[in-house]
Design a protein around this motif. Structure first.
Motif, PDB file in Angstrom:
ATOM      1  N   ARG A   1       0.826  -1.208   0.000  1.00 54.61           N
ATOM      2  CA  ARG A   1       0.000   0.000   0.000  1.00 54.61           C
ATOM      3  C   ARG A   1       0.860   1.257   0.000  1.00 54.61           C
ATOM      4  O   ARG A   1       0.501   2.263  -0.609  1.00 54.61           O
ATOM      5  CB  ARG A   1      -0.967  -0.003   1.196  1.00 54.61           C
ATOM      6  N   ALA A   2       2.000   1.177   0.685  1.00 52.12           N
ATOM      7  CA  ALA A   2       2.910   2.329   0.718  1.00 52.12           C
ATOM      8  C   ALA A   2       3.376   2.669  -0.703  1.00 52.12           C
ATOM      9  O   ALA A   2       3.439   3.845  -1.077  1.00 52.12           O
ATOM     10  CB  ALA A   2       4.110   2.022   1.613  1.00 52.12           C
ATOM     11  N   ASP A   3       3.702   1.651  -1.501  1.00 51.99           N
ATOM     12  CA  ASP A   3       4.166   1.926  -2.860  1.00 51.99           C
ATOM     13  C   ASP A   3       3.002   2.203  -3.813  1.00 51.99           C
ATOM     14  O   ASP A   3       3.142   2.990  -4.761  1.00 51.99           O
ATOM     15  CB  ASP A   3       5.030   0.764  -3.378  1.00 51.99           C
TER      16      ASP A   3
ATOM     17  N   GLU B   1       0.362   3.858  -3.114  1.00 51.43           N
ATOM     18  CA  GLU B   1       0.081   5.286  -2.906  1.00 51.43           C
ATOM     19  C   GLU B   1       0.967   6.141  -3.825  1.00 51.43           C
ATOM     20  O   GLU B   1       0.493   7.082  -4.455  1.00 51.43           O
ATOM     21  CB  GLU B   1       0.375   5.587  -1.433  1.00 51.43           C
ATOM     22  N   LEU B   2       2.241   5.787  -3.904  1.00 48.77           N
ATOM     23  CA  LEU B   2       3.179   6.565  -4.724  1.00 48.77           C
ATOM     24  C   LEU B   2       2.980   6.294  -6.212  1.00 48.77           C
ATOM     25  O   LEU B   2       3.126   7.186  -7.047  1.00 48.77           O
ATOM     26  CB  LEU B   2       4.619   6.242  -4.320  1.00 48.77           C
TER      27      LEU B   2
END
Lengths: 172, 172
Positions: free
Chosen positions: A152-154, A156-157
């Motif tokens: 999810r962190a990536d 988002e980007l």
């Protein structure tokens, strides 16, 4: 990716034996590892590739872990893989991903798969009897949560990739 | 580990400028990376060491990432590190950890630090103005959540280490 099989509804887990469910878990871990390896191979985004390879390695460790548990619980029996699948069945990526939208799409499915894997292990925790096995299931559930947030962190980007790649390449 | 400074209460973040808070974030990432590197060096549990080294590498990437953001937002200005600290300030591990209880204790503090780092970045998300920066903060928050669950998965197993190590060494 629209034709992904969404897999066994978790409320139907009660219709399967623990042995069958462990077989499904092992199958899902093998599928996830192959999916991540093929994704890493076919994705031209170096900043993300390491993490995807790390996830592939993790899923292979889970497979080995579950096989040991299976051997302990059902000594001498071969692992049987039921035809049912836990969560979306992610096929290996067969060709270079050229569009960022395709990568985004695969991340979305992978996140869904990790979320369901987390819930699956928490349900298995309720089904196994002794504390040691419950502990193992909780640990696997946490691992899958960790994967979910890594993706999810990536993700988002990826949704604003121009900004991110610019950010990552700004010196020094 | 009982004398760990618990750090700045997050409700006091409003008393600091964005520049000071970014300085604290960079300081916390450096501290976390040094802590994890030293933990990996001083822990005789091979099965966990790779993951701890991975976490150290992640925190170093966050540091680099935040330094770029700082340079973008405050061009030409050196990073100033406020004396305040985000979350528990984890000192580098200075000697070989001999007792499993000491490892457990450090995991507990590291989990606490990751949880607070997650909340800190979510609060920073509210404070930064444009969408791109909000997105970055959300992504960092998710990364810290991912670390939290990575640690918790192994913490769970550390609590019954005899069973786990037996499990990991059972053939084939």
């Amino acid at each position: 990716m629209k034709d992904v099989d969404r897999g066994l509804p978790l409320e139907d887990m009660k219709n399967f034996s623990l042995k069958e469910l462990l077989g499904m878990a092992i199958k899902a871990e093998i599928g996830a590892a192959n999916f991540y390896s093929s994704l890493a191979e076919n994705m031209d985004i170096e900043a993300l590739r390491d993490k995807i390879e790390f996830l592939a390695g993790e899923e292979r460790k889970h497979e080995a872990f579950l096989r040991k548990l299976y051997a302990q619980m059902f000594p001498g029996e071969e692992v049987v893989f039921p035809k049912e699948h836990i969560g979306p069945e992610l096929k290996p990526v067969a060709e270079k991903l050229k569009e960022i939208e395709d990568v985004i799409d695969l991340y979305r499915w992978a996140m869904e798969a990790e979320k369901i894997a987390n819930e699956f292990y928490l349900k298995l925790e309720d089904m196994v009897e002794d504390d040691a096995k419950k502990r193992l299931m909780r640990s696997l559930a946490d691992m899958e949560s960790s994967h979910y947030f890594t993706l999810r962190a990536d993700y988002e980007l990826l949704l604003d990739w121009d900004m991110y790649s610019q950010m990552m390449h700004v010196g020094p």
